[in-house]
Design an enzyme around this catalytic site. Sequence first.
Site, PDB file in Angstrom:
ATOM      1  N   GLY A   1     -24.731   4.433  10.980  1.00 57.77           N
ATOM      2  CA  GLY A   1     -23.838   3.883  12.011  1.00 57.77           C
ATOM      3  C   GLY A   1     -22.664   4.786  12.346  1.00 57.77           C
TER       4      GLY A   1
ATOM      5  N   TYR B   1     -15.887  -1.443   7.314  1.00 54.23           N
ATOM      6  CA  TYR B   1     -14.448  -1.135   7.286  1.00 54.23           C
ATOM      7  C   TYR B   1     -13.813  -1.446   8.633  1.00 54.23           C
TER       8      TYR B   1
ATOM      9  N   PRO C   1     -20.370  18.984   2.147  1.00 52.63           N
ATOM     10  CA  PRO C   1     -21.433  18.146   2.731  1.00 52.63           C
ATOM     11  C   PRO C   1     -21.055  17.591   4.113  1.00 52.63           C
TER      12      PRO C   1
ATOM     13  N   LYS D   1     -10.918  -4.256   9.776  1.00 51.65           N
ATOM     14  CA  LYS D   1      -9.628  -3.896  10.397  1.00 51.65           C
ATOM     15  C   LYS D   1      -9.486  -4.597  11.757  1.00 51.65           C
TER      16      LYS D   1
ATOM     17  N   ASN E   1      -5.807  10.599   9.906  1.00 48.32           N
ATOM     18  CA  ASN E   1      -4.638  11.302   9.367  1.00 48.32           C
ATOM     19  C   ASN E   1      -5.045  12.341   8.336  1.00 48.32           C
TER      20      ASN E   1
ATOM     21  N   ILE F   1      -1.029   7.299   3.301  1.00 49.68           N
ATOM     22  CA  ILE F   1      -0.082   7.207   4.420  1.00 49.68           C
ATOM     23  C   ILE F   1       1.160   6.427   3.991  1.00 49.68           C
ATOM     24  N   GLY F   2       0.940   5.369   3.202  1.00 47.35           N
ATOM     25  CA  GLY F   2       2.070   4.557   2.750  1.00 47.35           C
ATOM     26  C   GLY F   2       3.100   5.394   2.002  1.00 47.35           C
TER      27      GLY F   2
ATOM     28  N   GLY G   1       0.814  -1.219   0.000  1.00 45.89           N
ATOM     29  CA  GLY G   1       0.000   0.000   0.000  1.00 45.89           C
ATOM     30  C   GLY G   1       0.844   1.264   0.000  1.00 45.89           C
TER      31      GLY G   1
ATOM     32  N   ILE H   1      -2.179  -8.098  -2.264  1.00 44.62           N
ATOM     33  CA  ILE H   1      -1.671  -8.798  -1.071  1.00 44.62           C
ATOM     34  C   ILE H   1      -2.354 -10.154  -0.884  1.00 44.62           C
TER      35      ILE H   1
ATOM     36  N   THR I   1      -6.191   1.028  13.009  1.00 47.51           N
ATOM     37  CA  THR I   1      -6.921   2.291  13.124  1.00 47.51           C
ATOM     38  C   THR I   1      -7.646   2.404  14.466  1.00 47.51           C
ATOM     39  N   ASP I   2      -7.890   3.638  14.895  1.00 46.43           N
ATOM     40  CA  ASP I   2      -8.683   3.838  16.124  1.00 46.43           C
ATOM     41  C   ASP I   2     -10.129   3.387  15.951  1.00 46.43           C
ATOM     42  N   GLU I   3     -10.548   3.171  14.692  1.00 53.33           N
ATOM     43  CA  GLU I   3     -11.951   2.774  14.466  1.00 53.33           C
ATOM     44  C   GLU I   3     -12.255   1.397  15.030  1.00 53.33           C
TER      45      GLU I   3
HETATM   46  P1  NAD Z   1      -5.332   4.695   0.945  1.00 56.92           P
HETATM   47  O1  NAD Z   1      -6.697   4.249   0.605  1.00 56.92           O
HETATM   48  O2  NAD Z   1      -4.889   6.072   0.614  1.00 56.92           O
HETATM   49  O3  NAD Z   1      -4.248   3.695   0.305  1.00 56.92           O
HETATM   50  C1  NAD Z   1      -4.409   2.303   0.338  1.00 56.92           C
HETATM   51  C2  NAD Z   1      -3.317   1.705  -0.543  1.00 56.92           C
HETATM   52  O4  NAD Z   1      -3.455   0.272  -0.498  1.00 56.92           O
HETATM   53  C3  NAD Z   1      -3.440   2.100  -2.013  1.00 56.92           C
HETATM   54  O5  NAD Z   1      -2.165   2.391  -2.527  1.00 56.92           O
HETATM   55  C4  NAD Z   1      -4.044   0.870  -2.669  1.00 56.92           C
HETATM   56  O6  NAD Z   1      -3.717   0.744  -4.037  1.00 56.92           O
HETATM   57  C5  NAD Z   1      -3.422  -0.233  -1.832  1.00 56.92           C
HETATM   58  N1  NAD Z   1      -4.204  -1.476  -1.863  1.00 56.92           N
HETATM   59  C6  NAD Z   1      -5.539  -1.611  -1.663  1.00 56.92           C
HETATM   60  N2  NAD Z   1      -5.891  -2.911  -1.763  1.00 56.92           N
HETATM   61  C7  NAD Z   1      -4.755  -3.609  -2.021  1.00 56.92           C
HETATM   62  C8  NAD Z   1      -4.476  -4.990  -2.211  1.00 56.92           C
HETATM   63  N3  NAD Z   1      -5.443  -5.896  -2.188  1.00 56.92           N
HETATM   64  N4  NAD Z   1      -3.195  -5.357  -2.447  1.00 56.92           N
HETATM   65  C9  NAD Z   1      -2.200  -4.423  -2.499  1.00 56.92           C
HETATM   66  N5  NAD Z   1      -2.412  -3.103  -2.336  1.00 56.92           N
HETATM   67  C10 NAD Z   1      -3.678  -2.700  -2.087  1.00 56.92           C
HETATM   68  O7  NAD Z   1      -5.188   4.403   2.496  1.00 56.92           O
HETATM   69  P2  NAD Z   1      -4.465   5.221   3.664  1.00 56.92           P
HETATM   70  O8  NAD Z   1      -5.384   6.252   4.158  1.00 56.92           O
HETATM   71  O9  NAD Z   1      -3.109   5.558   3.226  1.00 56.92           O
HETATM   72  O10 NAD Z   1      -4.394   4.074   4.778  1.00 56.92           O
HETATM   73  C11 NAD Z   1      -3.278   3.210   4.862  1.00 56.92           C
HETATM   74  C12 NAD Z   1      -3.464   2.285   6.058  1.00 56.92           C
HETATM   75  O11 NAD Z   1      -3.605   3.058   7.252  1.00 56.92           O
HETATM   76  C13 NAD Z   1      -4.720   1.422   5.979  1.00 56.92           C
HETATM   77  O12 NAD Z   1      -4.412   0.162   6.514  1.00 56.92           O
HETATM   78  C14 NAD Z   1      -5.722   2.147   6.866  1.00 56.92           C
HETATM   79  O13 NAD Z   1      -6.653   1.252   7.402  1.00 56.92           O
HETATM   80  C15 NAD Z   1      -4.810   2.715   7.918  1.00 56.92           C
HETATM   81  N6  NAD Z   1      -5.258   3.941   8.582  1.00 56.92           N
HETATM   82  C16 NAD Z   1      -5.658   5.027   7.842  1.00 56.92           C
HETATM   83  C17 NAD Z   1      -5.988   6.207   8.510  1.00 56.92           C
HETATM   84  C18 NAD Z   1      -6.407   7.459   7.770  1.00 56.92           C
HETATM   85  O14 NAD Z   1      -6.802   8.429   8.406  1.00 56.92           O
HETATM   86  N7  NAD Z   1      -6.313   7.512   6.452  1.00 56.92           N
HETATM   87  C19 NAD Z   1      -5.925   6.270   9.910  1.00 56.92           C
HETATM   88  C20 NAD Z   1      -5.526   5.128  10.607  1.00 56.92           C
HETATM   89  C21 NAD Z   1      -5.180   3.982   9.930  1.00 56.92           C
HETATM   90  O1  DAU Z   2      -9.989   7.262  12.437  1.00 53.18           O
HETATM   91  C1  DAU Z   2      -9.125   6.640  11.512  1.00 53.18           C
HETATM   92  C2  DAU Z   2      -9.868   6.483  10.217  1.00 53.18           C
HETATM   93  O2  DAU Z   2     -10.006   7.789   9.684  1.00 53.18           O
HETATM   94  C3  DAU Z   2      -9.174   5.574   9.212  1.00 53.18           C
HETATM   95  O3  DAU Z   2      -9.103   4.269   9.734  1.00 53.18           O
HETATM   96  C4  DAU Z   2      -9.929   5.562   7.883  1.00 53.18           C
HETATM   97  O4  DAU Z   2      -9.208   4.816   6.924  1.00 53.18           O
HETATM   98  C5  DAU Z   2     -10.077   6.992   7.403  1.00 53.18           C
HETATM   99  O5  DAU Z   2     -10.886   7.010   6.248  1.00 53.18           O
HETATM  100  C6  DAU Z   2     -10.726   7.856   8.481  1.00 53.18           C
HETATM  101  O6  DAU Z   2     -12.084   7.455   8.710  1.00 53.18           O
HETATM  102  P1  DAU Z   2     -13.262   8.497   8.958  1.00 53.18           P
HETATM  103  O7  DAU Z   2     -14.532   7.898   8.548  1.00 53.18           O
HETATM  104  O8  DAU Z   2     -13.218   9.064  10.344  1.00 53.18           O
HETATM  105  O9  DAU Z   2     -12.758   9.669   7.972  1.00 53.18           O
HETATM  106  P2  DAU Z   2     -13.507  10.540   6.878  1.00 53.18           P
HETATM  107  O10 DAU Z   2     -12.464  11.453   6.335  1.00 53.18           O
HETATM  108  O11 DAU Z   2     -14.302   9.735   5.926  1.00 53.18           O
HETATM  109  O12 DAU Z   2     -14.518  11.361   7.774  1.00 53.18           O
HETATM  110  C7  DAU Z   2     -14.082  12.187   8.840  1.00 53.18           C
HETATM  111  C8  DAU Z   2     -15.311  12.711   9.548  1.00 53.18           C
HETATM  112  O13 DAU Z   2     -15.998  13.600   8.649  1.00 53.18           O
HETATM  113  C9  DAU Z   2     -16.304  11.634   9.919  1.00 53.18           C
HETATM  114  O14 DAU Z   2     -16.925  11.970  11.153  1.00 53.18           O
HETATM  115  C10 DAU Z   2     -17.327  11.670   8.804  1.00 53.18           C
HETATM  116  C11 DAU Z   2     -17.334  13.142   8.411  1.00 53.18           C
HETATM  117  N1  DAU Z   2     -17.633  13.385   6.983  1.00 53.18           N
HETATM  118  C12 DAU Z   2     -16.934  12.704   6.046  1.00 53.18           C
HETATM  119  C13 DAU Z   2     -17.185  12.887   4.703  1.00 53.18           C
HETATM  120  C14 DAU Z   2     -16.421  12.116   3.654  1.00 53.18           C
HETATM  121  C15 DAU Z   2     -18.580  14.325   6.645  1.00 53.18           C
HETATM  122  O15 DAU Z   2     -19.196  14.967   7.508  1.00 53.18           O
HETATM  123  N2  DAU Z   2     -18.845  14.514   5.298  1.00 53.18           N
HETATM  124  C16 DAU Z   2     -18.189  13.837   4.316  1.00 53.18           C
HETATM  125  O16 DAU Z   2     -18.479  14.068   3.130  1.00 53.18           O
END
Ligand code: NAD
Ligand code: DAU
Length: 347
Positions: free
Chosen positions: A280, A155, A210, A159, A185, A18-19, A13, A66, A130-132
């Site tokens: 949810g 999701y 939105p 996780k 993040n 993040i990767g 990833g 993967i 993730t904290d989720e």
């Molecule tokens: P992202 O969606 O930006 O990137 C995911 C990456 O994984 C992409 O490059 C995608 O091509 C790759 N991928 C997806 N399915 C795959 C597969 N089957 N095989 C190989 N590669 C694959 O995600 P992100 O936001 O960078 O999150 C990265 C990790 O951190 C995830 O495990 C996510 O659960 C975790 N995480 C994200 C957040 C956040 O706020 N974004 C917070 C906490 C944890």
């Molecule tokens: O907490 C860590 C998680 O943060 C990661 O594990 C997930 O991969 C990452 O997507 C993120 O999840 P969230 O659902 O918290 O993030 P998102 O950016 O989708 O939404 C942040 C907050 O904003 C959430 O309370 C939902 C709200 N939201 C989101 C979207 C996309 C809105 O109000 N409107 C929107 O259009």
Amino acid sequence: MMDRHPQNLLVTGGCGFIGSNFVRYWLERHPESRVVVYDKLTYAGRQENLHDLWEQPNLSLVVGDIVDGELVRRTCQEQGTDLIVNFAAETHVDQSILGPLVFTDTNVRGTHVLLEVARELGLRLHHISTDEVYGHIPEGHQSVETDPLAPRSPYAASKAAADQLVQAYHITYGLPLTITRGANNVGPYQYPEKAVPLFSTNALLGEPLPVYGDGRQMRDYAHVHDHCTGIEAVLLRGEIGEVYNVGTGREMTNLEMVDIVLETLGKDRSLIRHVTDRPGHDRRYSMNVDKLRGLGWAPKYDPRQAVAEAARWYAGNRWWWEPIRSGEFREYYEKQYAERLAGTGRA
Ligand code: NAD
Ligand code: DAU
């Protein structure tokens, strides 16, 4: 505490948000090591996230899933991998509500396949969680690493299942495994389906923002840089078999986050639209990060700075997000928001 120094990393990833930030950070800090990015290049995986680094001799890309254990095994053997860092996942909660099965395929089965390869080849694996997984956290509590997992979206459930497999593999097979659980993040190269880049790019395009429900849900918006330094601390000094929370330990409401985005970009609050809530929707996440601080780590950004810095990045990097927003993303955007925004003033 003696630092361990992994030399040959397989970063799954690594073309995602993040990767790619982690790969950039790691190569800057550890130029002697080699990184192989292993990525399926889904819609969220973008080679351009590492556009300036592909020429480096110590970075390469293998395009693969993967779930494909044979390819993962062969890649690790050929590359002399000593550490797998697993970022690969389907990551968007709203997408998991629209189409959940791929979340089980990648996040659960994919992680399981990586564990099997690690078992077979005797590799260390660090899993990004993730904290989720802790679910909704009532006011007055901060999640600690030993809290029970109570995921509430497809999701988050996928996780949590992956975390439990990682922990079970450490207990059963004694494999050298670690987990970090990150907060929300924000920062460069985050796909604009997520709230901060969506709101930033909508504001820059003059489109409505939105906000789900009343917008009083609470999140710890942490800068991706601090997630990368937290992962590095665990890779170098973390205790094998342990889980570490990574965040700032401070939350804000989504409406506060939106205000920071609008203020940073010099846009008006009239762009805000309250729309039908996410089913949810977890009301609050909040983590205690003392265990990671115990490794000598501390976040550099507070959440307000993190959100403002992220918004500024989208203002300065239209080259990155404009092609995404005008391409396939439009179809998802229509499905997710057209009905929600209709009748709120401006769609
Ligand atoms: P992202 O969606 O930006 O990137 C995911 C990456 O994984 C992409 O490059 C995608 O091509 C790759 N991928 C997806 N399915 C795959 C597969 N089957 N095989 C190989 N590669 C694959 O995600 P992100 O936001 O960078 O999150 C990265 C990790 O951190 C995830 O495990 C996510 O659960 C975790 N995480 C994200 C957040 C956040 O706020 N974004 C917070 C906490 C944890
Ligand atoms: O907490 C860590 C998680 O943060 C990661 O594990 C997930 O991969 C990452 O997507 C993120 O999840 P969230 O659902 O918290 O993030 P998102 O950016 O989708 O939404 C942040 C907050 O904003 C959430 O309370 C939902 C709200 N939201 C989101 C979207 C996309 C809105 O109000 N409107 C929107 O259009």
